[in-house]
Design an enzyme around this catalytic site. Structure first.
Site, short mmCIF file in Angstrom:
data_model
loop_
_atom_site.label_atom_id
_atom_site.label_comp_id
_atom_site.label_asym_id
_atom_site.label_seq_id
_atom_site.Cartn_x
_atom_site.Cartn_y
_atom_site.Cartn_z
N VAL A 8 -7.00 -43.94 17.22
CA VAL A 8 -8.37 -44.44 17.37
C VAL A 8 -8.39 -45.98 17.35
CG1 VAL A 8 -10.64 -44.52 16.24
CG2 VAL A 8 -9.38 -42.37 16.35
N ARG A 45 3.96 -41.53 18.42
CA ARG A 45 4.72 -40.40 17.89
C ARG A 45 5.32 -39.57 19.01
NH1 ARG A 45 2.28 -37.84 12.65
NH2 ARG A 45 0.55 -37.46 14.06
N LYS A 49 -9.97 -48.62 -1.35
CA LYS A 49 -10.68 -49.87 -1.02
C LYS A 49 -11.16 -50.57 -2.29
CE LYS A 49 -12.11 -48.04 3.46
NZ LYS A 49 -13.10 -47.18 4.13
N1 LIG Z 1 -10.65 -45.13 12.21
C1 LIG Z 1 -11.27 -46.01 11.47
O1 LIG Z 1 -12.47 -46.14 11.51
C2 LIG Z 1 -10.50 -46.92 10.55
C3 LIG Z 1 -11.18 -47.96 9.91
C4 LIG Z 1 -10.47 -48.84 9.06
C5 LIG Z 1 -9.14 -48.62 8.84
N2 LIG Z 1 -8.50 -47.57 9.46
C6 LIG Z 1 -7.08 -47.42 9.21
O2 LIG Z 1 -6.38 -47.66 10.41
C7 LIG Z 1 -5.22 -46.88 10.44
C8 LIG Z 1 -5.20 -46.05 11.71
O3 LIG Z 1 -6.34 -45.23 11.73
P1 LIG Z 1 -6.76 -44.41 13.02
O4 LIG Z 1 -8.16 -43.99 12.78
O5 LIG Z 1 -6.45 -45.16 14.25
O6 LIG Z 1 -5.80 -43.14 12.87
P2 LIG Z 1 -5.24 -42.20 14.02
O7 LIG Z 1 -4.76 -40.97 13.37
O8 LIG Z 1 -6.25 -42.06 15.12
O9 LIG Z 1 -4.02 -43.04 14.61
C9 LIG Z 1 -2.76 -43.14 14.01
C10 LIG Z 1 -1.75 -42.97 15.11
O10 LIG Z 1 -0.45 -43.25 14.61
C11 LIG Z 1 0.46 -42.34 15.20
N3 LIG Z 1 1.66 -42.23 14.37
C12 LIG Z 1 1.85 -41.56 13.23
N4 LIG Z 1 3.11 -41.71 12.79
C13 LIG Z 1 3.72 -42.51 13.67
C14 LIG Z 1 5.04 -43.05 13.77
N5 LIG Z 1 5.95 -42.77 12.84
N6 LIG Z 1 5.33 -43.85 14.81
C15 LIG Z 1 4.40 -44.12 15.74
N7 LIG Z 1 3.14 -43.65 15.71
C16 LIG Z 1 2.82 -42.85 14.69
C17 LIG Z 1 -0.33 -41.03 15.29
O11 LIG Z 1 0.23 -40.19 16.26
C18 LIG Z 1 -1.72 -41.56 15.69
O12 LIG Z 1 -1.87 -41.63 17.08
C19 LIG Z 1 -5.21 -46.10 9.14
O13 LIG Z 1 -4.49 -46.81 8.17
C20 LIG Z 1 -6.65 -46.06 8.77
O14 LIG Z 1 -6.87 -45.88 7.39
C21 LIG Z 1 -9.15 -46.74 10.31
N1 LIG Z 2 -12.53 -43.04 7.06
C1 LIG Z 2 -13.00 -44.34 6.78
C2 LIG Z 2 -12.61 -45.27 7.88
C3 LIG Z 2 -12.76 -46.70 7.49
O1 LIG Z 2 -11.81 -47.08 6.57
C4 LIG Z 2 -14.50 -44.31 6.62
O2 LIG Z 2 -15.11 -43.25 6.87
O3 LIG Z 2 -15.09 -45.29 6.23
#
Ligand SMILES: NC(=O)c1ccc[n+]([C@@H]2O[C@H](COP(=O)([O-])OP(=O)(O)OC[C@H]3O[C@@H](n4cnc5c(N)ncnc54)[C@H](O)[C@@H]3O)[C@@H](O)[C@H]2O)c1
Ligand SMILES: N[C@@H](CCO)C(=O)O
Ligand code: NA
Length: 430
Positions: free
Chosen positions: A13, A45, A206
């Site tokens: 994402v 991945r 957080k």
């Molecule tokens: N989505 C949000 O709103 C949001 C907000 C703030 C922080 N975050 C943080 O951002 C980070 C990513 O979140 P996201 O929502 O994009 O998650 P996500 O699950 O959509 O994306 C993570 C990606 O990493 C890949 N992955 C996992 N292991 C891997 C590896 N060993 N090598 C390569 N790729 C690998 C997965 O296949 C996946 O596509 C997390 O730490 C999350 O806590 C997300």
């Molecule tokens: N899962 C988290 C994403 C942001 O860190 C939330 O809902 O706020």
């Protein structure tokens, strides 16, 4: 100027949006950083997914994240895989190789912030993680830099978008829990495992990061008292409504009056609707900061979602790239105050307690006696008659220690005249 070569770990994402913004805003980012930001590789991945829509040059994808962070031509690593491993090892390898790191990984920062900062110092690289707390909201940089001359006393925040979305839907349209969670997931707010959101682990991580920065002390997830929203019922939400309040999942970080200890907790609480945090709807986040000189500050905005989070990550990327171009480093971790975290029982708070009781003489006196026994002062009592011998008593207390309040509720539960303890929730924000 030679370009700053960027490795992106994770293309989910957030990662997808980072790649898009890096490409779309390339000229502006180059001008701001002082050098072009060039994507050197993207660790994923699996290679068999169709990623044409991302617009990323297909030759950049690799499943060998460890190999990517070990490359000599990588200056900056963006980690958006999430979780503890392999993220931690990848970040350490990157730093050992001399690359600066930008991450959105609150779970990892809350588990090992001190270790990561120590490694960054040792290897003379930057470590930034603005997106890890309250997504797009500029919060960590203001706390760390703008308020570096002040003394922060309290941080009170809504820092999880998913749970705020769920509670808001329950409050405003009377949605069921499962339905609201599904919506939050489809909108990209929820963590890969939504228990992290619902049970408060995400908010606790957080809170640990916020408390560590605010109070210059090492605070980890394990130091945070955590309760999720899994037990919040429609009756709790209705009960809050009846007293002009709303239920929110709050992260609260407090410095003791003598400044020797910090309390860090995450739990659902009732907030008066007149409180600014009560007006935070949907997946929005907001964080209230009370500082000695500044007074009250409020930070508000999108706390989750691909593009907002990617925006915060890129802010860090530009800063780290600019530092590299200027051969300088950003602020280091600061834990000099080394304050202890105090147990939840010592926390001073207020309770809203709703009881199903027999409606007959002496019941109110018996209930009041239990409060008196534990030294808990009652602020208000409301009674609603339910049947000919059945009533609901709603008691709101004045401030008392959490230990005293817990003991009071236990004893109330044991009274013959109390048929059931219907709901117990802390009250904040007055
Ligand atoms: N989505 C949000 O709103 C949001 C907000 C703030 C922080 N975050 C943080 O951002 C980070 C990513 O979140 P996201 O929502 O994009 O998650 P996500 O699950 O959509 O994306 C993570 C990606 O990493 C890949 N992955 C996992 N292991 C891997 C590896 N060993 N090598 C390569 N790729 C690998 C997965 O296949 C996946 O596509 C997390 O730490 C999350 O806590 C997300
Ligand atoms: N899962 C988290 C994403 C942001 O860190 C939330 O809902 O706020
Ligand atoms: Na932020």
């Amino acid at each position: 100027m030679a370009s700053v070569r960027v490795a992106l770990l994770g293309c989910g994402v957030v990662g997808t949006e980072i790649a898009r913004l890096l490409d779309e805003h390339a000229d502006d980012l180059a001008a701001r950083a002082g050098a072009p930001l060039e994507l050197a590789g993207v660790a994923v991945r699996r290679l068999d997914r169709d990623r044409t829509a991302t617009g990323i040059d297909p030759s950049l994808f690799t499943t060998d994240a460890a190999g990517l962070v070990s490359r000599d031509d990588v200056d900056l690593v963006i980690e958006v895989i999430g979780g503890i491993e392999p993220a931690r090892t990848l970040i350490h390898t990157a730093m050992e190789r001399g690359a600066s790191v930008v991450t959105a990984n609150k779970a990892l920062l809350a588990e090992d912030g001190v270790g990561l900062h120590t490694a960054a110092d040792k290897h003379g690289v930057d470590l930034y993680y603005e997106a890890a707390v309250a997504g797009a909201i500029p919060l960590l940089r203001p706390l760390r830099e703008s308020l570096a001359g002040d003394r922060i006393q309290r941080v009170l925040g809504i820092v999880n978008g998913t749970t705020n979305y769920i509670l808001d839907q329950m409050d405003s349209v009377g949605s069921g829990f499962a339905e609201a969670l599904e919506e939050a997931q489809s909108l990209g707010y929820a963590e890969a495992d939504p228990t992290a959101d619902v049970e408060g682990y995400d908010a606790a991580a957080k809170a640990a990061i916020l408390a560590g920065i605010a109070f210059h002390s090492p605070v980890g997830s394990g130091d945070v008292h955590r309760e999720g929203i899994g037990d919040v019922t429609a009756a709790d939400v209705a009960s809050a409504k009846a007293m002009g309040s709303v239920v929110k999942l709050l992260a609260i970080c407090e410095l003791s009056d003598d400044a020797t200890s910090v309390g860090v907790r995450v739990h659902p609480a009732m907030l008066p609707r007149t409180h600014p945090l009560a007006g935070v709807h949907g997946a929005y986040n907001a964080v209230f900061v009370e500082a000695e000189a500044a007074g009250q500050l409020m930070f508000y905005g999108p706390g989750a979602g691909g593009a907002p989070t990617a925006g915060a990550v890129l802010g860090d990327v530009v800063t780290a790239a600019r530092n590299r171009v200027g051969a300088s480093l950003g602020p280091r971790g600061s834990w000099y105050a080394d304050r202890r975290t105090r147990p939840m029982g010592e926390t001073v708070t207020r309770y809203h307690i709703s009881l199903d009781v027999d409606d007959r003489p002496g019941v109110l006196a018996a209930v009041a006696a239990v409060f008196a026994e534990h030294g808990v002062s009652i602020e208000t009592v409301r009674q609603r008659v339910e049947g000919h011998d059945d009533a609901e008593l709603v008691v709101v207390t004045h401030s008392a220690t959490d230990d005293a309040l817990t003991a009071t509720v236990d004893d109330l539960d044991g009274l013959d005249t109390v048929r059931a303890v219907l709901s117990v929730m802390r009250v904040e924000g007055e």
